[in-house]
Scaffold this motif. Sequence first.
Motif, PDB file in Angstrom:
ATOM      1  N   HIS A   1       0.859  -1.326  -0.074  1.00 32.89           N
ATOM      2  CA  HIS A   1       0.168   0.022   0.048  1.00 32.89           C
ATOM      3  C   HIS A   1       0.870   1.243   0.065  1.00 32.89           C
ATOM      4  N   ILE A   2       1.892   1.364  -0.882  1.00 31.55           N
ATOM      5  CA  ILE A   2       2.746   2.460  -0.958  1.00 31.55           C
ATOM      6  C   ILE A   2       1.863   3.443  -1.909  1.00 31.55           C
ATOM      7  N   THR A   3       1.819   4.614  -1.084  1.00 33.45           N
ATOM      8  CA  THR A   3       1.024   5.573  -1.983  1.00 33.45           C
ATOM      9  C   THR A   3       2.133   6.962  -2.346  1.00 33.45           C
ATOM     10  N   ASP A   4       3.047   6.994  -1.817  1.00 34.47           N
ATOM     11  CA  ASP A   4       4.040   8.143  -1.847  1.00 34.47           C
ATOM     12  C   ASP A   4       5.119   7.930  -2.899  1.00 34.47           C
ATOM     13  N   ASP A   5       4.899   8.383  -4.107  1.00 35.76           N
ATOM     14  CA  ASP A   5       6.095   8.107  -5.198  1.00 35.76           C
ATOM     15  C   ASP A   5       7.607   8.326  -4.829  1.00 35.76           C
ATOM     16  N   ASN A   6       7.652   9.095  -3.801  1.00 41.03           N
ATOM     17  CA  ASN A   6       9.014   9.403  -3.411  1.00 41.03           C
ATOM     18  C   ASN A   6       9.509   8.322  -2.052  1.00 41.03           C
ATOM     19  N   GLU A   7       8.639   7.451  -1.580  1.00 36.72           N
ATOM     20  CA  GLU A   7       8.882   6.441  -0.811  1.00 36.72           C
ATOM     21  C   GLU A   7       9.922   5.665  -1.348  1.00 36.72           C
ATOM     22  N   CYS A   8      10.982   4.885  -0.699  1.00 37.89           N
ATOM     23  CA  CYS A   8      11.841   4.103  -0.945  1.00 37.89           C
ATOM     24  C   CYS A   8      11.001   2.638  -1.149  1.00 37.89           C
ATOM     25  N   LEU A   9      11.394   1.975  -1.992  1.00 31.49           N
ATOM     26  CA  LEU A   9      10.680   0.569  -2.361  1.00 31.49           C
ATOM     27  C   LEU A   9      10.934  -0.380  -1.484  1.00 31.49           C
ATOM     28  N   PHE A  10      12.345  -0.616  -0.828  1.00 29.52           N
ATOM     29  CA  PHE A  10      12.743  -1.480  -0.081  1.00 29.52           C
ATOM     30  C   PHE A  10      13.143  -1.255   1.278  1.00 29.52           C
ATOM     31  N   LEU A  11      12.275  -1.307   2.283  1.00 30.72           N
ATOM     32  CA  LEU A  11      12.278  -0.860   3.536  1.00 30.72           C
ATOM     33  C   LEU A  11      12.307  -1.922   4.611  1.00 30.72           C
ATOM     34  N   LYS A  12      12.982  -1.996   5.625  1.00 32.10           N
ATOM     35  CA  LYS A  12      12.804  -2.975   6.840  1.00 32.10           C
ATOM     36  C   LYS A  12      11.258  -2.977   7.318  1.00 32.10           C
ATOM     37  N   ASP A  13      11.103  -1.716   7.859  1.00 31.48           N
ATOM     38  CA  ASP A  13       9.711  -1.708   8.437  1.00 31.48           C
ATOM     39  C   ASP A  13       8.930  -0.241   7.982  1.00 31.48           C
ATOM     40  N   ARG A  14       7.965  -0.475   6.931  1.00 29.46           N
ATOM     41  CA  ARG A  14       7.252   0.684   6.422  1.00 29.46           C
ATOM     42  C   ARG A  14       6.762   1.747   7.659  1.00 29.46           C
ATOM     43  N   SER A  15       6.385   1.117   8.716  1.00 23.68           N
ATOM     44  CA  SER A  15       5.660   1.807   9.793  1.00 23.68           C
ATOM     45  C   SER A  15       6.623   2.796  10.421  1.00 23.68           C
ATOM     46  N   LYS A  16       7.998   2.467  10.227  1.00 25.28           N
ATOM     47  CA  LYS A  16       9.078   3.495  10.844  1.00 25.28           C
ATOM     48  C   LYS A  16       9.970   4.370   9.811  1.00 25.28           C
ATOM     49  N   LYS A  17       9.920   5.536  10.139  1.00 24.55           N
ATOM     50  CA  LYS A  17      10.544   6.654   9.190  1.00 24.55           C
ATOM     51  C   LYS A  17      12.108   6.142   8.960  1.00 24.55           C
ATOM     52  N   ASP A  18      12.487   6.200   7.725  1.00 23.46           N
ATOM     53  CA  ASP A  18      13.898   5.825   7.506  1.00 23.46           C
ATOM     54  C   ASP A  18      14.370   4.589   7.981  1.00 23.46           C
ATOM     55  N   SER A  19      13.564   3.680   7.820  1.00 23.51           N
ATOM     56  CA  SER A  19      13.790   2.222   8.049  1.00 23.51           C
ATOM     57  C   SER A  19      14.825   1.490   6.905  1.00 23.51           C
ATOM     58  N   TYR A  20      15.781   2.176   6.335  1.00 24.82           N
ATOM     59  CA  TYR A  20      16.532   1.491   5.308  1.00 24.82           C
ATOM     60  C   TYR A  20      17.121   0.216   5.671  1.00 24.82           C
ATOM     61  N   ILE A  21      17.277  -0.792   4.514  1.00 26.91           N
ATOM     62  CA  ILE A  21      18.067  -1.869   4.729  1.00 26.91           C
ATOM     63  C   ILE A  21      19.705  -1.533   4.645  1.00 26.91           C
ATOM     64  N   GLY A  22      20.390  -2.254   5.311  1.00 29.38           N
ATOM     65  CA  GLY A  22      21.949  -1.987   5.439  1.00 29.38           C
ATOM     66  C   GLY A  22      22.410  -3.098   4.433  1.00 29.38           C
ATOM     67  N   VAL A  23      23.642  -2.852   4.028  1.00 26.05           N
ATOM     68  CA  VAL A  23      24.332  -3.797   2.959  1.00 26.05           C
ATOM     69  C   VAL A  23      24.505  -5.022   3.763  1.00 26.05           C
ATOM     70  N   TYR A  24      24.868  -4.783   5.068  1.00 24.89           N
ATOM     71  CA  TYR A  24      25.212  -6.172   5.849  1.00 24.89           C
ATOM     72  C   TYR A  24      24.019  -6.846   5.916  1.00 24.89           C
ATOM     73  N   THR A  25      22.842  -6.278   6.359  1.00 25.13           N
ATOM     74  CA  THR A  25      21.551  -7.010   6.423  1.00 25.13           C
ATOM     75  C   THR A  25      21.274  -7.879   5.128  1.00 25.13           C
ATOM     76  N   ALA A  26      21.606  -7.031   3.856  1.00 30.06           N
ATOM     77  CA  ALA A  26      21.203  -7.845   2.648  1.00 30.06           C
ATOM     78  C   ALA A  26      22.225  -8.941   2.452  1.00 30.06           C
ATOM     79  N   ASN A  27      23.383  -8.831   2.733  1.00 23.02           N
ATOM     80  CA  ASN A  27      24.382  -9.753   2.530  1.00 23.02           C
ATOM     81  C   ASN A  27      24.135 -11.025   3.338  1.00 23.02           C
ATOM     82  N   LYS A  28      23.618 -10.678   4.576  1.00 23.63           N
ATOM     83  CA  LYS A  28      23.384 -11.941   5.492  1.00 23.63           C
ATOM     84  C   LYS A  28      22.133 -12.446   4.788  1.00 23.63           C
TER      85      LYS A  28
END
Length: 214
Positions: A176-203
Amino acid sequence: LTTRGIENWILDIKGVKVQELAAGTKQKILRCLRTILDEAVRDEIINNNPAKMVTAPSDSADDKKERRVFTLYEQKLLMPEDLIERIKLWGNIMWASYFSVLADTGMRPGEAMGLRVCDVYRTPQGYGVVAVQEVSTDGKKIKHRVKTSGKGMERRVALLSEGTGRLIEQLVECQHITDDNECLFLKDRSKKDSYIGVYTANKHMRGVLKKLGL
């Protein structure tokens, strides 16, 4: 194509602004060329790979490390054509979409993590994507640039396969992403700036490789 000809080309190749390329960059170009020519040999287009004996200049021990690329068989295991199977393999639609973007484009992990809804678009010829920002390695902030900055380009533009484009469309709809400027890949959409880190992706990647026995 001859071994000597490829070697001379690697030595003479220049960057976008006609600057000398780093030895590490030349090593990456050579590895890519070797892979392409290996496929040409397998498809019986050429008899042998003249790039196998080519050595590129190196300015550090790290540059000398060879990185093995996935074989076609391994790529097919990692990216099943059936999108439902791909989602199951990667755990959820977000991870399936993220790693599909990496497989299609060759973007750096941080660039893919920084992609927004508006950065993916559809054309009459298929799906396109443009990276204009990247997430820091620790996943704590957005950098408003891509790694090509300073090399003559302000963004990285690439094409997406039909399957990856459809996955991203489903991701936007399911989450349910409605904001065109929102990042596609987030850990938790309910939290602001919940970006995935490279270490998390590698794991996560290592977990999938282990599941496949690779």
